[in-house]
Design a protein around this motif. Structure first.
Motif, short mmCIF file in Angstrom:
data_model
loop_
_atom_site.label_atom_id
_atom_site.label_comp_id
_atom_site.label_asym_id
_atom_site.label_seq_id
_atom_site.Cartn_x
_atom_site.Cartn_y
_atom_site.Cartn_z
N ARG A 1 0.84 -1.19 0.00
CA ARG A 1 0.00 0.00 0.00
C ARG A 1 0.87 1.24 0.00
N ALA A 2 0.71 2.07 -1.02
CA ALA A 2 1.49 3.30 -1.11
C ALA A 2 0.75 4.44 -0.44
N HIS A 3 1.50 5.39 0.07
CA HIS A 3 0.90 6.59 0.64
C HIS A 3 0.28 7.42 -0.47
N LEU A 4 -0.69 8.21 -0.12
CA LEU A 4 -1.36 9.08 -1.08
C LEU A 4 -0.37 10.02 -1.76
N ARG A 5 0.65 10.49 -1.02
CA ARG A 5 1.62 11.40 -1.63
C ARG A 5 2.36 10.75 -2.79
N HIS A 6 2.62 9.43 -2.70
CA HIS A 6 3.27 8.71 -3.80
C HIS A 6 2.34 8.60 -5.00
N LEU A 7 1.08 8.31 -4.73
CA LEU A 7 0.11 8.17 -5.82
C LEU A 7 -0.14 9.50 -6.53
N VAL A 8 -0.20 10.59 -5.76
CA VAL A 8 -0.38 11.92 -6.36
C VAL A 8 0.86 12.27 -7.19
N ALA A 9 2.04 11.96 -6.67
CA ALA A 9 3.28 12.23 -7.41
C ALA A 9 3.29 11.47 -8.74
#
Length: 132
Positions: free
Chosen positions: A6-14
């Motif tokens: 599970r990736a953090h939202l900041r990684h997905l937004v990036a």
């Protein structure tokens, strides 16, 4: 707590921002200049080390010609293919009909009532001395 799957939202937004940059053949350095930030600032965020703040997302969306929600991962914004607005409405608690005054619709229950027509009402004075 982050797990390996599970990736953090900041990684997905990036990743989303990186994809938009790739489609427009725009570098992180050019984006940094466009949003008036340093290259290092943008680079750390595009790698997911630090999260973008909301003001940055707004500027980035403007530069890329997209909406802020386009910069968010689809599964976080639109679960089950619903729009973000529908998702918010679906999770917001609705006001039960029993708490509304009888004989009025939900929209009417918050409107002030007055026997004087709106066209004849005077505005309420602000900071007017009392007794003069």
């Amino acid at each position: 707590m982050e797990t390996a799957t599970r990736a953090h939202l900041r990684h997905l937004v990036a990743e989303e921002i990186g994809a938009h940059l790739g489609r427009r053949r725009m570098s992180g350095a050019k984006l940094a200049r466009a949003i008036e930030r340093s290259e290092m600032y943008v680079s750390r965020r595009l790698r997911g080390e630090t999260a973008f703040d909301l003001d940055d997302l707004e500027r980035i969306a403007e530069v890329l010609g997209v909406t802020v929600t386009d910069l968010l991962p689809a599964d976080k914004v639109r679960p089950n293919s619903r729009s973000a607005d529908q998702a918010v409405r679906a999770t917001s608690p609705a006001r039960p009909a029993a708490s509304r005054p009888k004989g009025r619709s939900a929209a009417e229950s918050t409107r002030p009532t007055s026997s004087v027509p709106a066209s004849r009402r005077r505005p309420t004075p602000i900071n007017r001395p009392v007794g003069r």
